[in-house]
Design a protein around this motif. Structure first.
Motif, PDB file in Angstrom:
ATOM      1  N   GLN A  22     -14.548  22.498   0.448  1.00  0.00           N
ATOM      2  CA  GLN A  22     -15.181  21.228   0.078  1.00  0.00           C
ATOM      3  C   GLN A  22     -15.595  20.493   1.341  1.00  0.00           C
ATOM      4  OE1 GLN A  22     -13.628  18.831  -3.171  1.00  0.00           O
ATOM      5  NE2 GLN A  22     -11.807  20.137  -3.168  1.00  0.00           N
ATOM      6  N   SER A  26     -16.661  15.101  -1.135  1.00  0.00           N
ATOM      7  CA  SER A  26     -16.277  15.744  -2.398  1.00  0.00           C
ATOM      8  C   SER A  26     -14.755  15.856  -2.505  1.00  0.00           C
ATOM      9  CB  SER A  26     -16.935  17.117  -2.551  1.00  0.00           C
ATOM     10  OG  SER A  26     -16.438  18.038  -1.609  1.00  0.00           O
ATOM     11  N   LEU A  27     -14.091  16.059  -1.388  1.00  0.00           N
ATOM     12  CA  LEU A  27     -12.632  16.098  -1.370  1.00  0.00           C
ATOM     13  C   LEU A  27     -12.066  14.729  -1.741  1.00  0.00           C
ATOM     14  CD1 LEU A  27      -9.901  17.408  -0.733  1.00  0.00           C
ATOM     15  CD2 LEU A  27     -10.325  16.856   1.683  1.00  0.00           C
TER      16      LEU A  27
END
Length: 99
Positions: A22, A26-27
């Motif tokens: 990721q 997005s993490l």
């Protein structure tokens, strides 16, 4: 005290989430969806530290006309995650008995 309690669990959560590659944002979104919101000022230094410790590898790539840094567990990070998960279980079980 809440921050002290969260600190170790955030490391475990980041390592677990990065079993799948990721990029930082997005993490952060995935962790927030799991109930672990984290400021950028906490996440990015943590990612750099974990990479410096050899637990993560990263690479820059262009996606959607933007350069993004993608992170994933290194082989050493995978081994550390297994050990930390086992330790987490032991601690959690002990605390459940105590509480």
């Amino acid at each position: 005290m809440r921050l002290e309690l969260r600190r170790g669990s955030l490391v475990l959560a980041v390592l677990a989430r990065l079993r799948v590659e990721q990029y930082g944002y997005s993490l952060r979104v995935a962790l927030a969806q799991d109930g672990l919101e984290m400021e950028e000022s906490t996440l990015y230094p943590l990612l750099r530290r974990l990479e410096g410790q050899g637990l993560l590898v990263s690479e820059w790539r262009e996606e959607e006309k933007r350069r993004k840094r993608f992170y994933r567990l290194s082989p050493e990070g995978e081994a550390v995650l297994v050990r930390l998960h086992a330790e987490w279980r032991r601690i959690s079980d002990s605390l459940e008995r105590i509480l």
